[in-house]
Design a protein around this motif. Structure first.
Motif, PDB file in Angstrom:
ATOM      1  N   TYR A 136       0.827  -1.238   0.011  1.00  0.00           N
ATOM      2  CA  TYR A 136      -0.049  -0.038   0.126  1.00  0.00           C
ATOM      3  C   TYR A 136       0.920   1.225  -0.056  1.00  0.00           C
ATOM      4  CZ  TYR A 136      -4.253  -2.554   0.399  1.00  0.00           C
ATOM      5  OH  TYR A 136      -5.550  -3.216   0.385  1.00  0.00           O
ATOM      6  N   ARG A 160      -5.344  -5.690  -2.897  1.00  0.00           N
ATOM      7  CA  ARG A 160      -4.460  -4.851  -3.543  1.00  0.00           C
ATOM      8  C   ARG A 160      -3.762  -5.600  -4.796  1.00  0.00           C
ATOM      9  NH1 ARG A 160      -3.241   0.545  -3.475  1.00  0.00           N
ATOM     10  NH2 ARG A 160      -1.194   0.983  -3.755  1.00  0.00           N
ATOM     11  N   ILE A 161      -3.550  -6.623  -4.756  1.00  0.00           N
ATOM     12  CA  ILE A 161      -2.935  -7.266  -5.915  1.00  0.00           C
ATOM     13  C   ILE A 161      -4.218  -7.597  -6.890  1.00  0.00           C
ATOM     14  CG2 ILE A 161      -2.121  -9.500  -6.722  1.00  0.00           C
ATOM     15  CD1 ILE A 161      -1.070 -10.139  -3.836  1.00  0.00           C
ATOM     16  N   VAL A 210      -4.279  -4.258  -8.813  1.00  0.00           N
ATOM     17  CA  VAL A 210      -3.277  -4.107  -9.708  1.00  0.00           C
ATOM     18  C   VAL A 210      -3.494  -4.847 -10.806  1.00  0.00           C
ATOM     19  CG1 VAL A 210      -0.981  -4.319 -10.013  1.00  0.00           C
ATOM     20  CG2 VAL A 210      -1.464  -3.508  -7.988  1.00  0.00           C
ATOM     21  N   GLU A 211      -4.193  -6.271 -10.745  1.00  0.00           N
ATOM     22  CA  GLU A 211      -4.279  -6.993 -11.922  1.00  0.00           C
ATOM     23  C   GLU A 211      -5.390  -6.477 -12.881  1.00  0.00           C
ATOM     24  OE1 GLU A 211      -6.008 -10.401 -14.435  1.00  0.00           O
ATOM     25  OE2 GLU A 211      -7.033  -9.090 -12.709  1.00  0.00           O
ATOM     26  N   ILE A 233      -5.791  -3.177 -13.261  1.00  0.00           N
ATOM     27  CA  ILE A 233      -5.512  -2.224 -14.001  1.00  0.00           C
ATOM     28  C   ILE A 233      -4.380  -2.683 -15.054  1.00  0.00           C
ATOM     29  CG2 ILE A 233      -3.702  -0.446 -13.626  1.00  0.00           C
ATOM     30  CD1 ILE A 233      -4.741   0.054 -10.819  1.00  0.00           C
ATOM     31  N   SER A 234      -3.580  -3.743 -14.942  1.00  0.00           N
ATOM     32  CA  SER A 234      -2.791  -4.156 -15.811  1.00  0.00           C
ATOM     33  C   SER A 234      -3.594  -4.891 -17.175  1.00  0.00           C
ATOM     34  CB  SER A 234      -1.941  -5.328 -15.239  1.00  0.00           C
ATOM     35  OG  SER A 234      -2.593  -6.357 -14.828  1.00  0.00           O
ATOM     36  N   LEU A 266       0.189 -12.293 -11.319  1.00  0.00           N
ATOM     37  CA  LEU A 266      -0.860 -11.710 -10.525  1.00  0.00           C
ATOM     38  C   LEU A 266      -1.914 -12.823  -9.828  1.00  0.00           C
ATOM     39  CD1 LEU A 266      -1.398  -8.240 -11.959  1.00  0.00           C
ATOM     40  CD2 LEU A 266       0.049  -8.757 -10.012  1.00  0.00           C
ATOM     41  N   ILE A 323       6.660  -4.765  -9.994  1.00  0.00           N
ATOM     42  CA  ILE A 323       5.883  -4.698  -8.671  1.00  0.00           C
ATOM     43  C   ILE A 323       6.461  -5.301  -7.537  1.00  0.00           C
ATOM     44  CG2 ILE A 323       3.593  -5.028  -7.440  1.00  0.00           C
ATOM     45  CD1 ILE A 323       2.365  -4.779 -10.274  1.00  0.00           C
TER      46      ILE A 323
END
Length: 321
Positions: free
Chosen positions: A123, A190-191, A194-195, A197-198, A218, A305
């Protein structure tokens, strides 16, 4: 009225269970040490922190087995007084029994601190996200201190379900369980973010074959975190329930939790170690890395990351001609 599991049987079964799990822990410990010294973990400080954490969990797990064995020898071999082994095992204030409790508390506190640190790193090192977790951790430390203090001052024949001891043990276990579930959930959330977004940005994870059928690094990281958290939380839950039921089965559960903590920690590092780059030349520049693959003559943009066992690592590449 249900029949209580005899104390001597529970202690022997607990030590037997712990020895089996300790053997598994030793195997994962060796693999973890190898991964720490051979994988491409970013950051020397993070590597040192991982090594220290791994060694601490190894020391506490080893001491727990040693204290358990000493307690059994005292009860079944060296003690010749009235009451037999059960009388010796019921000496709640005996130094070996107290030190075993201290060792258990050190193992769980270390594991919970590592879990909080994972959240802190994922974070963006912002304290506001882990303030609640730190409060739970501090409350857990207080409960652990109160548990040990009660054991020392009780000075009578008693077991873990003694009236003065049970409230502190159940509080300690409830706090540990809650903290573990919250921290694991925060990491997975959180992961997952990110996944998403990616995937929307069109970045392709590399190499996908390394992560098998999990769908990419991820998703694989989320799977590993959830599995390890479930194992740890499950063992604490069994201990918690057996304590609420005032069953001597809690001795078996308490013996098992210590090596299980080390196993889950080691498995995260082993399973999430950075895969080899294989003929890809990389030049790091902050969080952005430019790469060139001599085999395909393609250039790559690589986004890091953090992943070092404490934090799940992910490598995502977009190849351009």
């Amino acid at each position: 009225m249900r029949q209580q599991l005899p104390l001597d049987v529970a202690q022997l079964a607990g030590l037997f269970t712990e020895c089996i799990l300790y053997g598994i822990f030793l195997v994962t410990f060796a693999m973890c040490v190898k991964a720490l010294f051979t994988s491409a973990l970013p950051g020397r400080l993070k590597r040192y922190l991982l090594i220290v954490a791994t060694l601490l969990l190894f020391i506490f797990a080893t001491m727990d087995v040693a204290f358990g064995l000493r307690h059994i020898l005292d009860a079944f071999v060296y003690y010749t007084g009235p009451g037999g082994p059960i009388a010796e095992l019921s000496r709640i204030s005996y130094w070996v029994n107290v030190m075993k409790g201290v060792n258990y508390n050190c193992q769980t506190s270390t594991a919970d601190a590592i879990l909080i640190y994972r959240c802190f790193m994922l974070y963006g090192r912002k304290w506001r996200y882990i303030t609640g977790l730190m409060i739970f951790w501090a409350a857990g430390l207080f409960s652990e201190f109160a548990t040990v203090y009660t054991e020392i001052t009780l000075r009578q024949s008693a077991t873990l379900d003694a009236a003065r001891l049970t409230p502190w043990i159940t509080s300690m276990l409830a706090i540990t369980l809650t903290l573990n579930l919250l921290a694991t959930g925060m990491i997975v959330l959180r992961i997952w973010a990110v996944e998403r977004i990616s995937s929307k940005s069109g970045l392709r994870e590399f190499p996908q074959s390394y992560y098998g059928s999990s769908g990419g690094s991820l998703k694989f990281a989320m799977l590993v975190i959830v599995e390890s958290g479930a194992i740890y939380s499950g063992s604490v839950l069994v201990f918690f329930v057996s304590s609420l039921l005032h069953s001597n089965a809690q001795y078996i559960a308490s013996h098992a939790v210590v090596p299980i903590i080390g196993i889950t920690f080691n498995l995260i590092i082993i399973r999430l170690q950075t895969p080899p780059s294989q003929a890809v030349t990389l030049v790091e520049k902050g969080e952005l890395t430019l790469g060139y693959d001599a085999r395909t003559e393609l250039r790559a943009i690589q986004i890091w990351i953090p992943k070092d066992g404490l934090n799940p690592v992910v490598q995502m590449l977009r190849w351009v001609s």
